[in-house]
Design a protein around this motif. Structure first.
Motif, PDB file in Angstrom:
ATOM      1  N   MET A 167       0.828  -1.209   0.000  1.00 44.50           N
ATOM      2  CA  MET A 167       0.000   0.000   0.000  1.00 44.50           C
ATOM      3  C   MET A 167       0.861   1.258   0.000  1.00 44.50           C
ATOM      4  O   MET A 167       0.559   2.216  -0.720  1.00 44.50           O
ATOM      5  N   VAL A 168       1.930   1.264   0.790  1.00 44.04           N
ATOM      6  CA  VAL A 168       2.839   2.410   0.800  1.00 44.04           C
ATOM      7  C   VAL A 168       3.495   2.569  -0.562  1.00 44.04           C
ATOM      8  O   VAL A 168       3.631   3.687  -1.076  1.00 44.04           O
ATOM      9  N   LEU A 169       3.882   1.468  -1.176  1.00 49.32           N
ATOM     10  CA  LEU A 169       4.436   1.508  -2.522  1.00 49.32           C
ATOM     11  C   LEU A 169       3.416   2.085  -3.506  1.00 49.32           C
ATOM     12  O   LEU A 169       3.760   2.888  -4.378  1.00 49.32           O
ATOM     13  N   GLY A 170       2.165   1.703  -3.354  1.00 55.66           N
ATOM     14  CA  GLY A 170       1.108   2.244  -4.207  1.00 55.66           C
ATOM     15  C   GLY A 170       0.904   3.737  -3.980  1.00 55.66           C
ATOM     16  O   GLY A 170       0.700   4.493  -4.939  1.00 55.66           O
ATOM     17  N   LEU A 171       0.964   4.180  -2.717  1.00 58.34           N
ATOM     18  CA  LEU A 171       0.832   5.612  -2.431  1.00 58.34           C
ATOM     19  C   LEU A 171       1.969   6.399  -3.078  1.00 58.34           C
ATOM     20  O   LEU A 171       1.752   7.477  -3.633  1.00 58.34           O
ATOM     21  N   CYS A 172       3.177   5.861  -3.021  1.00 56.06           N
ATOM     22  CA  CYS A 172       4.306   6.515  -3.686  1.00 56.06           C
ATOM     23  C   CYS A 172       4.141   6.460  -5.204  1.00 56.06           C
ATOM     24  O   CYS A 172       4.506   7.406  -5.910  1.00 56.06           O
ATOM     25  N   GLY A 173       3.571   5.376  -5.691  1.00 56.79           N
ATOM     26  CA  GLY A 173       3.359   5.232  -7.125  1.00 56.79           C
ATOM     27  C   GLY A 173       2.352   6.208  -7.694  1.00 56.79           C
ATOM     28  O   GLY A 173       2.395   6.524  -8.890  1.00 56.79           O
ATOM     29  N   VAL A 174       1.453   6.704  -6.873  1.00 54.95           N
ATOM     30  CA  VAL A 174       0.491   7.702  -7.345  1.00 54.95           C
ATOM     31  C   VAL A 174       1.223   8.950  -7.808  1.00 54.95           C
ATOM     32  O   VAL A 174       0.807   9.606  -8.767  1.00 54.95           O
ATOM     33  N   LEU A 175       2.323   9.273  -7.158  1.00 52.77           N
ATOM     34  CA  LEU A 175       3.057  10.494  -7.474  1.00 52.77           C
ATOM     35  C   LEU A 175       3.935  10.363  -8.708  1.00 52.77           C
ATOM     36  O   LEU A 175       4.398  11.360  -9.241  1.00 52.77           O
ATOM     37  N   VAL A 176       4.158   9.141  -9.165  1.00 53.47           N
ATOM     38  CA  VAL A 176       5.020   8.909 -10.327  1.00 53.47           C
ATOM     39  C   VAL A 176       4.144   8.604 -11.536  1.00 53.47           C
ATOM     40  O   VAL A 176       3.385   7.633 -11.523  1.00 53.47           O
ATOM     41  N   PHE A 226      -3.483  14.305   6.098  1.00 47.54           N
ATOM     42  CA  PHE A 226      -4.471  13.245   6.297  1.00 47.54           C
ATOM     43  C   PHE A 226      -4.396  12.696   7.720  1.00 47.54           C
ATOM     44  O   PHE A 226      -5.419  12.354   8.309  1.00 47.54           O
ATOM     45  N   CYS A 227      -3.191  12.619   8.283  1.00 44.24           N
ATOM     46  CA  CYS A 227      -3.026  12.104   9.642  1.00 44.24           C
ATOM     47  C   CYS A 227      -3.407  13.143  10.697  1.00 44.24           C
ATOM     48  O   CYS A 227      -3.973  12.795  11.725  1.00 44.24           O
ATOM     49  N   VAL A 228      -3.104  14.410  10.443  1.00 43.64           N
ATOM     50  CA  VAL A 228      -3.387  15.461  11.422  1.00 43.64           C
ATOM     51  C   VAL A 228      -4.882  15.758  11.484  1.00 43.64           C
ATOM     52  O   VAL A 228      -5.468  15.829  12.563  1.00 43.64           O
ATOM     53  N   VAL A 229      -5.492  15.969  10.332  1.00 38.68           N
ATOM     54  CA  VAL A 229      -6.934  16.207  10.252  1.00 38.68           C
ATOM     55  C   VAL A 229      -7.491  15.084   9.376  1.00 38.68           C
ATOM     56  O   VAL A 229      -7.438  15.184   8.155  1.00 38.68           O
ATOM     57  N   ALA A 260      -8.049   9.408  -2.914  1.00 38.33           N
ATOM     58  CA  ALA A 260      -8.772   8.135  -2.949  1.00 38.33           C
ATOM     59  C   ALA A 260      -7.931   7.024  -2.319  1.00 38.33           C
ATOM     60  O   ALA A 260      -8.441   6.216  -1.533  1.00 38.33           O
ATOM     61  N   CYS A 261      -6.647   6.990  -2.644  1.00 42.51           N
ATOM     62  CA  CYS A 261      -5.771   5.962  -2.073  1.00 42.51           C
ATOM     63  C   CYS A 261      -5.615   6.138  -0.571  1.00 42.51           C
ATOM     64  O   CYS A 261      -5.591   5.152   0.177  1.00 42.51           O
ATOM     65  N   LEU A 262      -5.528   7.379  -0.107  1.00 39.99           N
ATOM     66  CA  LEU A 262      -5.430   7.617   1.331  1.00 39.99           C
ATOM     67  C   LEU A 262      -6.705   7.179   2.044  1.00 39.99           C
ATOM     68  O   LEU A 262      -6.645   6.647   3.155  1.00 39.99           O
ATOM     69  N   GLY A 293      -6.605   4.375   4.805  1.00 40.68           N
ATOM     70  CA  GLY A 293      -7.153   4.724   6.119  1.00 40.68           C
ATOM     71  C   GLY A 293      -8.220   3.752   6.572  1.00 40.68           C
ATOM     72  O   GLY A 293      -8.262   3.356   7.747  1.00 40.68           O
ATOM     73  N   ALA A 294      -9.095   3.352   5.654  1.00 33.90           N
ATOM     74  CA  ALA A 294     -10.133   2.372   5.999  1.00 33.90           C
ATOM     75  C   ALA A 294      -9.503   1.032   6.360  1.00 33.90           C
ATOM     76  O   ALA A 294      -9.908   0.379   7.336  1.00 33.90           O
TER      77      ALA A 294
END
Length: 160
Positions: free
Chosen positions: A13-22, A94-97, A145-147, A151-152
């Protein structure tokens, strides 16, 4: 599902979150695939609910992305550093609010990156607007959407 398997799913999932930016990396699909593997390995009603919810959120984000202008961040002068700051800002926001903090965090990350690069408030603000028009909104929709999906999943794993 064991702790190591959960860590592996989280790493994907973390790899996917980083992949969104690339550009060109199917980051959102990696996040969805990780949820699907988790739901198939740990079949219960809550896991299936998260998988269905992730599918709906991912589909809605894809439909929304088709309505937005295409990504042209590289042609507008966006750097990897800008993408890093934007992604880090979205995750921190996303973590703070929870949930809604990703949007101002993403834009704040772009602003911080541009402020460090350009030096003045006015130039950084103008550059932030240009980056958002050049495809930043497209990236923001997919990252948000990925966050939501991550999160869920985290909520169910930790408290479910």
């Amino acid at each position: 599902m064991g702790a190591w398997e959960l860590l592996l799913v989280g790493a994907v999932m973390v790899l996917g979150l980083c992949g969104v930016l690339v550009p060109g990396v199917p980051g959102s699909w990696l996040v969805w695939a990780a949820v699907a593997v988790w739901a198939l390995r740990d079949p219960n009603g809550l896991a299936w609910g998260v998988l269905v919810g992730a599918s709906v959120v991912l589909l809605a984000s894809q439909v929304l992305r088709w309505q937005l202008p295409p990504r042209r961040l590289r042609q507008a002068g966006a750097t990897r550093r800008l993408e890093f700051w934007a992604g880090a800002g979205a995750v921190i926001g996303f973590c703070v609010v929870p949930v809604v903090g990703a949007v101002p965090g993403f834009m704040g990350g772009i602003y911080v990156s541009e402020r460090l690069r350009l030096g003045t408030h006015g130039d950084a603000l103008a550059s932030t607007r240009i980056a958002m028009r050049a495809g930043g909104s497209n990236v923001l929709v997919e990252l948000f959407a990925c966050l939501l999906i991550v999160g869920a999943w985290l909520g169910v794993v930790i408290w479910g």
